[in-house]
Design a protein around this motif. Structure first.
Motif, PDB file in Angstrom:
ATOM      1  N   LEU A  21       0.670  -1.280  -0.115  1.00  0.00           N
ATOM      2  CA  LEU A  21      -0.223   0.067  -0.155  1.00  0.00           C
ATOM      3  C   LEU A  21       0.811   0.934  -0.153  1.00  0.00           C
ATOM      4  O   LEU A  21       1.226   1.726  -0.857  1.00  0.00           O
ATOM      5  CB  LEU A  21      -1.342  -0.027   1.369  1.00  0.00           C
ATOM      6  CG  LEU A  21      -2.237  -1.294   1.234  1.00  0.00           C
ATOM      7  CD1 LEU A  21      -2.705  -0.951   2.564  1.00  0.00           C
ATOM      8  CD2 LEU A  21      -2.526  -0.749   0.119  1.00  0.00           C
ATOM      9  N   ASP A  22       1.308   1.668   0.958  1.00  0.00           N
ATOM     10  CA  ASP A  22       2.340   2.540   1.156  1.00  0.00           C
ATOM     11  C   ASP A  22       3.676   2.251   0.554  1.00  0.00           C
ATOM     12  O   ASP A  22       4.395   3.371   0.257  1.00  0.00           O
ATOM     13  CB  ASP A  22       2.746   2.891   2.308  1.00  0.00           C
ATOM     14  CG  ASP A  22       2.774   4.691   2.735  1.00  0.00           C
ATOM     15  OD1 ASP A  22       2.710   5.050   2.589  1.00  0.00           O
ATOM     16  OD2 ASP A  22       4.568   4.375   2.953  1.00  0.00           O
ATOM     17  N   GLY A  23       4.166   1.616   0.228  1.00  0.00           N
ATOM     18  CA  GLY A  23       5.525   1.160  -0.369  1.00  0.00           C
ATOM     19  C   GLY A  23       5.413   1.008  -1.976  1.00  0.00           C
ATOM     20  O   GLY A  23       5.532   2.427  -2.945  1.00  0.00           O
ATOM     21  N   ALA A  24       4.729   0.487  -2.532  1.00  0.00           N
ATOM     22  CA  ALA A  24       5.062   0.198  -4.401  1.00  0.00           C
ATOM     23  C   ALA A  24       4.198   1.377  -4.930  1.00  0.00           C
ATOM     24  O   ALA A  24       4.130   1.658  -5.608  1.00  0.00           O
ATOM     25  CB  ALA A  24       4.940  -1.430  -4.172  1.00  0.00           C
ATOM     26  N   MET A  25       2.541   0.798  -4.423  1.00  0.00           N
ATOM     27  CA  MET A  25       1.163   1.310  -4.604  1.00  0.00           C
ATOM     28  C   MET A  25       1.526   3.213  -4.576  1.00  0.00           C
ATOM     29  O   MET A  25       1.753   3.748  -5.057  1.00  0.00           O
ATOM     30  CB  MET A  25       0.116   1.163  -4.292  1.00  0.00           C
ATOM     31  CG  MET A  25      -0.373  -0.628  -4.586  1.00  0.00           C
ATOM     32  SD  MET A  25      -1.700  -1.368  -3.244  1.00  0.00           S
ATOM     33  CE  MET A  25      -3.048   0.125  -4.014  1.00  0.00           C
ATOM     34  N   PHE A  26       1.846   3.934  -3.300  1.00  0.00           N
ATOM     35  CA  PHE A  26       2.575   5.123  -3.312  1.00  0.00           C
ATOM     36  C   PHE A  26       2.910   5.585  -3.835  1.00  0.00           C
ATOM     37  O   PHE A  26       3.070   6.704  -5.015  1.00  0.00           O
ATOM     38  CB  PHE A  26       2.415   5.230  -2.163  1.00  0.00           C
ATOM     39  CG  PHE A  26       2.779   6.865  -1.703  1.00  0.00           C
ATOM     40  CD1 PHE A  26       1.129   7.794  -2.044  1.00  0.00           C
ATOM     41  CD2 PHE A  26       3.657   7.456  -0.754  1.00  0.00           C
ATOM     42  CE1 PHE A  26       1.737   9.341  -1.654  1.00  0.00           C
ATOM     43  CE2 PHE A  26       3.627   8.200  -0.838  1.00  0.00           C
ATOM     44  CZ  PHE A  26       3.545   8.981  -0.473  1.00  0.00           C
ATOM     45  N   GLN A  27       4.710   5.129  -4.089  1.00  0.00           N
ATOM     46  CA  GLN A  27       5.393   5.593  -5.013  1.00  0.00           C
ATOM     47  C   GLN A  27       5.192   5.275  -6.316  1.00  0.00           C
ATOM     48  O   GLN A  27       5.521   6.064  -6.982  1.00  0.00           O
ATOM     49  CB  GLN A  27       6.526   4.933  -4.382  1.00  0.00           C
ATOM     50  CG  GLN A  27       7.357   5.198  -2.596  1.00  0.00           C
ATOM     51  CD  GLN A  27       7.590   7.020  -2.625  1.00  0.00           C
ATOM     52  OE1 GLN A  27       7.762   7.037  -3.561  1.00  0.00           O
ATOM     53  NE2 GLN A  27       7.147   7.705  -1.249  1.00  0.00           N
ATOM     54  N   GLY A  28       4.767   4.232  -6.650  1.00  0.00           N
ATOM     55  CA  GLY A  28       4.192   3.721  -8.371  1.00  0.00           C
ATOM     56  C   GLY A  28       3.457   4.797  -8.211  1.00  0.00           C
ATOM     57  O   GLY A  28       3.870   5.387  -9.529  1.00  0.00           O
ATOM     58  N   PHE A  29       2.487   4.858  -8.132  1.00  0.00           N
ATOM     59  CA  PHE A  29       1.278   6.340  -8.507  1.00  0.00           C
ATOM     60  C   PHE A  29       1.523   7.652  -8.567  1.00  0.00           C
ATOM     61  O   PHE A  29       1.638   7.856  -9.512  1.00  0.00           O
ATOM     62  CB  PHE A  29      -0.192   5.796  -7.763  1.00  0.00           C
ATOM     63  CG  PHE A  29      -0.772   4.257  -7.972  1.00  0.00           C
ATOM     64  CD1 PHE A  29      -0.929   4.159  -9.073  1.00  0.00           C
ATOM     65  CD2 PHE A  29      -1.189   3.687  -6.563  1.00  0.00           C
ATOM     66  CE1 PHE A  29      -1.485   3.139  -9.823  1.00  0.00           C
ATOM     67  CE2 PHE A  29      -2.213   2.977  -7.115  1.00  0.00           C
ATOM     68  CZ  PHE A  29      -1.835   1.853  -8.309  1.00  0.00           C
ATOM     69  N   LEU A  30       2.600   7.629  -7.465  1.00  0.00           N
ATOM     70  CA  LEU A  30       2.719   9.297  -7.364  1.00  0.00           C
ATOM     71  C   LEU A  30       3.768   9.238  -8.396  1.00  0.00           C
ATOM     72  O   LEU A  30       3.553  10.653  -9.621  1.00  0.00           O
ATOM     73  CB  LEU A  30       3.670   9.221  -5.880  1.00  0.00           C
ATOM     74  CG  LEU A  30       4.327  11.147  -5.598  1.00  0.00           C
ATOM     75  CD1 LEU A  30       3.290  11.412  -6.053  1.00  0.00           C
ATOM     76  CD2 LEU A  30       5.004  10.385  -4.226  1.00  0.00           C
ATOM     77  N   ALA A  31       4.772   8.609  -8.361  1.00  0.00           N
ATOM     78  CA  ALA A  31       6.280   8.738  -9.953  1.00  0.00           C
ATOM     79  C   ALA A  31       5.140   8.990 -11.731  1.00  0.00           C
ATOM     80  O   ALA A  31       5.340   9.618 -12.205  1.00  0.00           O
ATOM     81  CB  ALA A  31       6.976   7.620  -9.693  1.00  0.00           C
ATOM     82  N   GLU A  32       4.252   7.743 -11.652  1.00  0.00           N
ATOM     83  CA  GLU A  32       3.206   8.040 -12.223  1.00  0.00           C
ATOM     84  C   GLU A  32       3.000   8.914 -12.528  1.00  0.00           C
ATOM     85  O   GLU A  32       2.409   9.928 -13.413  1.00  0.00           O
ATOM     86  CB  GLU A  32       3.219   6.470 -12.856  1.00  0.00           C
ATOM     87  CG  GLU A  32       3.250   5.191 -12.965  1.00  0.00           C
ATOM     88  CD  GLU A  32       4.501   5.322 -14.100  1.00  0.00           C
ATOM     89  OE1 GLU A  32       4.161   5.581 -15.834  1.00  0.00           O
ATOM     90  OE2 GLU A  32       5.355   3.736 -14.314  1.00  0.00           O
ATOM     91  N   GLY A  33       2.385   9.612 -12.360  1.00  0.00           N
ATOM     92  CA  GLY A  33       1.075  10.528 -12.004  1.00  0.00           C
ATOM     93  C   GLY A  33       2.199  11.718 -11.476  1.00  0.00           C
ATOM     94  O   GLY A  33       1.747  12.623 -12.638  1.00  0.00           O
TER      95      GLY A  33
END
Length: 334
Positions: A82-94
């Protein structure tokens, strides 16, 4: 008799409470130019995995216990997702697909989701002044992050609705930023469950390591030339974002989240764009508009209202200005 009501000095330290948001805001400034010379998933992985190793090394030096049992690792794995892969991944791609101001505004709206979940799961009292503070905070970061023209000439709702397409939803930077915000909010709330089975510092380190691995894996499959164009200044910016903006900031934030009131702590996230704008003005000569200065003031007012909501309600009740059912005497920290 009042000794058991006293709070730990560590949790009450203003410098410690504000430091994660200062580090996140300044890291955003340091990273601003680096994204143009690298790829988003690689950038997200660099912000997590090396920082997690640093946190684990510090935890070992401090003698913090390692996770034991399948429940501990299950919760850490969920936390990492949740807070690692998804948050940072969505943030960087966004960030690639939307402007920094609009993206930051969406990300920093997550205290509202944290407040709702904390109220439901942990019985944290938000109260009249807490809700008022959250609303003012959302208004403040909107003035900071959204284009001035939206407020001066009207929000482009009709244009947005006419161009909206469910098929292209995941190509929308705004949608990815919203997913990042929700991922961080659920991750922040989940730390309470993680800490029932594991030490908060070591759990933070492992969640960063485990969360960074799939980001590097996906970067290796879908991205190329991740680091070939990064100059020395870019590597320094990455180093700052990794050490200060991730390892230190996340270590402090999730330690505090495991001990204190999640609504009050998460509300300090509103400070992140304030620090980002201030240091952007100092180092990058970025100028704040009058509306952005109003947003900064509203943000600071919101943080005061949320963190002092119990004190304000008690004071007004003592003056008989509000009825008692509009606030609560429950303790701020549990």
């Amino acid at each position: 008799m009042n000794r058991k009501l006293s709070k730990p000095n560590l949790i009450e330290s203003p410098i410690l409470l504000i430091s994660p948001f200062f580090l996140w805001g300044t890291a955003m400034v340091a990273m601003k130019g680096t994204l143009a010379n690298t790829t988003p998933l690689f950038l997200a992985g660099v912000r997590l995995l090396p920082a997690g190793l640093l946190v684990l090394a510090m935890a070992a030096i401090l003698g913090r216990p390692q996770p034991k049992g399948w429940k501990a690792w299950l919760w850490i794995g969920l936390f990492a997702l949740l807070d690692g892969a998804m948050f940072q991944g969505f943030l960087a791609e966004g960030l690639v697909r939307t402007g920094a101001g609009l993206g930051s505004t969406i990300i920093d709206s997550q205290p509202l989701a944290v407040a709702l979940m904390s109220s439901w799961l942990f019985g944290e009292v938000i109260g009249l002044w807490g809700w008022l503070g959250l609303v003012i905070g959302i208004a403040g970061i909107s003035l900071i992050g959204l284009p001035d023209e939206w407020f001066l000439h009207g929000l482009p709702v009709q244009s947005f609705l006419s161009s909206f397409s469910w098929q292209n939803l995941f190509d929308s930077g705004e949608w990815l930023m919203l997913l990042a915000s929700l991922s961080m909010a659920v991750g922040t709330v989940s730390i309470r469950f993680v800490c029932r089975h594991a030490d908060p510092v070591t759990a933070t380190g492992w969640h960063m390591v485990l969360g960074g691995l799939p980001l590097f894996f996906l970067s290796g499959i879908y991205e190329s030339q991740q680091w070939t164009q990064i100059n020395p200044e870019g590597w320094l910016a990455l180093g700052y974002a990794t050490i200060f903006g991730s390892a230190i900031a996340y270590g402090i934030f999730f330690f505090l989240a495991s001990k204190g009131n999640l609504t009050s702590l998460s509300a300090l996230t509103f400070l992140t764009p304030v620090f980002a704008l201030s240091f952007g003005n100092l180092f990058l000569s970025e100028v704040l508009s009058p509306l952005q200065w109003i947003g900064v003031c509203l943000t600071l007012i919101s943080i005061y209202l949320i963190n002092q909501r119990e004190k304000i309600a008690r004071q007004l009740r003592s003056w008989k200005l509000i009825p008692s059912f509009l606030s609560s005497e429950k303790a701020e920290y549990r």
